[in-house]
Scaffold this active site. Sequence first.
Site, PDB file in Angstrom:
ATOM      1  N   ALA A  75     -13.388 -33.412  24.490  1.00 19.95           N
ATOM      2  CA  ALA A  75     -14.333 -34.489  24.195  1.00 19.95           C
ATOM      3  C   ALA A  75     -15.105 -34.870  25.454  1.00 19.95           C
ATOM      4  O   ALA A  75     -14.534 -34.895  26.547  1.00 19.95           O
ATOM      5  CB  ALA A  75     -13.566 -35.711  23.692  1.00 19.95           C
ATOM      6  N   GLY A 120     -10.177 -31.274  22.637  1.00 18.38           N
ATOM      7  CA  GLY A 120     -11.024 -30.638  21.619  1.00 18.38           C
ATOM      8  C   GLY A 120     -11.402 -29.207  21.976  1.00 18.38           C
ATOM      9  O   GLY A 120     -11.667 -28.392  21.092  1.00 18.38           O
ATOM     10  N   GLU A 123      -8.592 -27.318  20.776  1.00 15.06           N
ATOM     11  CA  GLU A 123      -8.615 -27.374  19.304  1.00 15.06           C
ATOM     12  C   GLU A 123      -9.633 -26.379  18.740  1.00 15.06           C
ATOM     13  O   GLU A 123      -9.405 -25.765  17.702  1.00 15.06           O
ATOM     14  CB  GLU A 123      -8.921 -28.798  18.832  1.00 15.06           C
ATOM     15  N   GLU A 143      -4.367 -35.432  24.924  1.00 12.41           N
ATOM     16  CA  GLU A 143      -4.839 -36.714  24.388  1.00 12.41           C
ATOM     17  C   GLU A 143      -3.901 -37.887  24.622  1.00 12.41           C
ATOM     18  O   GLU A 143      -4.354 -39.003  24.864  1.00 12.41           O
ATOM     19  CB  GLU A 143      -5.125 -36.574  22.881  1.00 12.41           C
TER      20      GLU A 143
END
Length: 269
Positions: A75, A120, A123, A143
């Site tokens: 992110a 992310g 991910e 996170e």
Amino acid sequence: MPTATDAATGLVLLERRASAAFVTLNRPDAANALSKGLVAELEGAFAQLAADVKRGSDVRAVVVTGAGKAFSAGADLKERRTMSLEETWGFLDELNRLMNAVAAFPRPVIAAINGAAFGGGLELALACDIRIAADTAEMGLTEVRLGVIPGAGGTARLARIASVAAAKEMILTGRRVRAQRAYALGLVSDVVPAAGLADAAAKLADEIAAAGPLATAAAKRAIDEGAALPLADALALEAACYEEVLASEDRNEGLAAFAEKRPPAFKGR
Ligand code: COA
């Protein structure tokens, strides 16, 4: 040479090499952090490739990688600070749409993890079908260290791809692991010297591209959808996917090529 996608701001580069498409995250100055703009362009790139496949183009595998030192730092934390809770929810929805589009892409997708892949960014790699990493790469679902949890599929996909134990080790500590440890945990299927990563990914893509494209698509679906089913249902799904390819011209071509001792020329029909 790589070309920018239609959005033309160049945050994502799309390049075709033979039957493979290379998608490069191109925000090297920000460690390829997933800003709204980059996510929108990535979605655009995959939508464009999916439309190409639908129109019969011979894209048979996709490689996702990062420009510069990082794969993706996850992110965009600078942008995230400026977002309201509502905006953050909206962005998470969009991020999940992107991850789901990558996971459901009708051709195999390979993540070539060239450097840091956090949050992310990892991910995104987990939404791909196969992951290979440079020996210098580091990975983490970090996170919890920011007081949140993975929100773009990390808890669900890592537990399925590696193991529940690996997911708990990685996610509950938020630790960053090196490529070899990621390999031991089952996150990546190969670790190669950094200088050879692009070639290794291209070789993998070529190997997939030489196979029947209907077959790789059907096998991907059988594996992904079957993994969530009880065994008997998964076997029924496999049979249904087999039936799709059994009636194809590609199947006849595969048998003919074997008999004639030549490589098959699959047409995807
Ligand atoms: N969001 C926004 N910007 C980011 C970013 C992120 N997640 N990660 C890195 N950047 C920016 C840095 O702030 C820096 O910008 P600046 O030059 O304006 O200061 C630039 O990208 C390069 O990062 P830098 O840390 O200088 O490069 P590096 O090669 O030493 O390290 C990382 C790269 C990815 C290892 C490191 O930046 C990092 O750990 N980032 C945070 C990753 C993270 O925690 N992600 C969140 C997951 S939930």
